[in-house]
Structure formats: C-alpha cells, structure tokens
Scaffold this active site. Structure first.
Site, PDB file in Angstrom:
ATOM      1  CB  CYS A 282      -2.707   0.389   8.762  1.00 19.56           C
ATOM      2  SG  CYS A 282      -1.532   0.163   7.508  1.00 19.56           S
TER       3      CYS A 282
ATOM      4  CG  HIS B  97      -1.987  -0.458   1.264  1.00 18.81           C
ATOM      5  ND1 HIS B  97      -2.563  -1.371   2.487  1.00 18.81           N
ATOM      6  CD2 HIS B  97      -3.120  -0.897   0.398  1.00 18.81           C
ATOM      7  CE1 HIS B  97      -3.612  -2.141   2.003  1.00 18.81           C
ATOM      8  NE2 HIS B  97      -4.250  -1.651   0.915  1.00 18.81           N
TER       9      HIS B  97
END
Ligand code: ARG
Length: 279
Positions: free
Chosen positions: A272, A178
């Site tokens: 996150c 990511h």
C-alpha cells in the site's frame, strides 16, 4: 531398508530493479473509518509509524531499488498509501479517482506528481479507480479487483488507456477491500493469494490461470502478509506472516520481513505504501 530422498531444488529467481514512489507519513493518523481496520478511537503512534515507514524505504534502497517521494499534505492522513495514487505503465500515467470524499484530493496531487515527473500522457481516471491498490501488473496483463473500491467501468477505462488486457476479480470480504490486500504478484508468472477474499467465479479464474499459486492462510492474510512488494526474488512483506515466509523460501524467493503495525491500523502495509513507476 532403503529410504527415498526427494531433493527439491528451488527455482533460480532473479531480482529486477524497480522504481517506486512513496509518501512519508508525516500527517498519518486514523481520523475516519473507510475500511474495517480503521478505528479512530484507537491511538496511533505517529513517531513509530514514521520509523516503520523509514525502515521500509531503507529496505527498498538496500535491495537496490529507486525510491522517489511525493510531498505529504496535512489533512490527508491516508496519503502514505501511495499505491492508491494511480497506475503507471510504459511512461503513461493514470491518477486515481477515489471512492471516499476523505481521500478525493489525493487524485490531483498524484496527477501533478506524474506530470512533473514527465510521464505522458498523465490523466486522471474518470471512473472510480484506486490505482495499484486494485490493479496489479503481471506479465503483460493487469489483474484488477472490484467489489469495494475500483469499479468494473474503471477496469474498462484502464484497458483502453493502457491498451492491455484486464482480468477482473471480485472481492467479497470487506477486510480485504483492495486487491493488493488479498493477492501478491510474485513475478511475471506467479501470485500468492488468500482464497477467502474472492468470489467463487473469481477463484475459478485464479485457479485456472495460476495453478501453482502460493495459497496464503487466513492468519497470514489478517496480518496483511499479502500486501507485499516482490521484485521477482526479494519479497518485502509483514514479518508476522510466518507461513508465507516459509512457503516463499521453499519456492526460491527471498522473503524480507518488515514491521508496519502502525500503518495496519489504517488498513495498509508494505505494498500500500509503494507505487511502481514503470517509466
Ligand atoms: N485507509 C486507506 C483506505 O482505506 C488504506 C489504503 C490501503 N492501500 C492499499 N493499497 N490497500 O483507503
């Protein structure tokens, strides 16, 4: 003999109040493998994960930020990673469409939360899109990662829905799957990133746009030091990313260390766990 002394005055930084959405890791576990960090045979200390997450939440509150919570759901062990739930900008919300079946059900749950919070319109992405895991706001543009999760078609869908420029960056190292594992937005102008995570073409874009970027070491990237939340002054990040702490301090930021080792077993850290709600 004369000695030249160079006095560097760090830039004055200003913290901006932020509004976050988080999900308490009540059902956190590593039961499947969808990134190289996840080993279902390695035990997770669920109580420790909860304590580490609570400290992250308390850290945000002590910095003056607002933290809302979405209810965790049994059977969705990765739901703690709220950054992946969607993108919220100017009161508009786009919930994610996850790459892997294991997380697919989270899309609707985040969509429901956005709608209940009065964000409008609130839609679910039609393209493969993992929200702020891959799509980071800086100034008046989005930097968007692709290569492992969020697709280029999703970048176009986001640009249209939010009427904003999206700069696509290609991720090439599966450990940094990511964008938010490889790049931190520090404020409206600058970023920190780990060059090894990006394709050559994307590195050229980063170097051209951010000539003063903080360059992270491989060691700091490995402990997810770049998976950080900045309010423009305070940067909440892994306590283990020591070079990054020093470099941020030298630039006038205030690094705030947190320990999220249990969540790292699922491939996540501070950022996150945190979705920014720009209402
Ligand atoms: N296990 C999760 C996954 O692979 C971790 C997500 C981490 N989130 C993030 N924003 N990088 O999807």
């Amino acid at each position: 003999m004369t000695t030249d002394t160079l006095t560097v005055t760090p830039t004055q930084r200003t913290a901006k109040h932020q509004h976050y959405l988080m999900c308490r890791p009540e059902h956190f576990d590593v039961t499947y493998t969808i990134n190289p960090w996840m080993d279902p045979t390695a035990p997770v200390d669920a109580a420790l994960a909860l304590r580490q997450w609570e400290i992250l939440r308390e850290t945000y509150l002590s910095l003056g930020h607002t933290v809302d919570l979405i209810n965790p759901v049994e059977g969705l062990p990765d739901m703690v990673f709220a950054a992946n739930g969607g993108i919220v900008l100017d009161g508009r919300a786009m919930a994610s469409r996850f790459t892997h079946d294991e997380r697919a059900a989270e899309g609707q749950l985040y969509l429901d939360w956005f709608a209940a919070a009065g964000l409008t319109p609130a839609v679910q992405a039609t393209e493969q899109n993992e929200g702020e895991g891959d799509v980071l706001r800086i100034g008046d543009i989005f930097l968007a990662g692709t290569g492992f999760r969020t697709s280029l078609a999703a970048h176009r869908e986001i640009a249209t829905f939010f009427s904003t420029e999206v700069v696509s960056l290609e991720l090439v190292d599966p450990r940094f799957y990511h964008l938010d594992t490889a790049l931190t937005v520090l404020d409206d102008e600058n970023v920190a990133y780990f060059p090894g995570a990006f394709s050559d073409a994307s590195l050229e874009i980063l170097r051209a746009r951010f000539p003063d970027a903080v360059i992270a070491t491989a060691d700091d990237a490995r402990v997810f030091g770049l998976n950080a939340m900045s309010d423009g002054y305070n940067v909440v990040l892994s306590a283990r990313a020591v070079d990054l702490h020093r470099e941020l301090r030298a630039r006038g930021y205030n690094p705030v260390g947190v320990d999220l080792t249990e969540l790292l077993k699922a491939g996540g850290s501070a950022k996150c766990c945190t979705l920014e709600i720009r209402a």
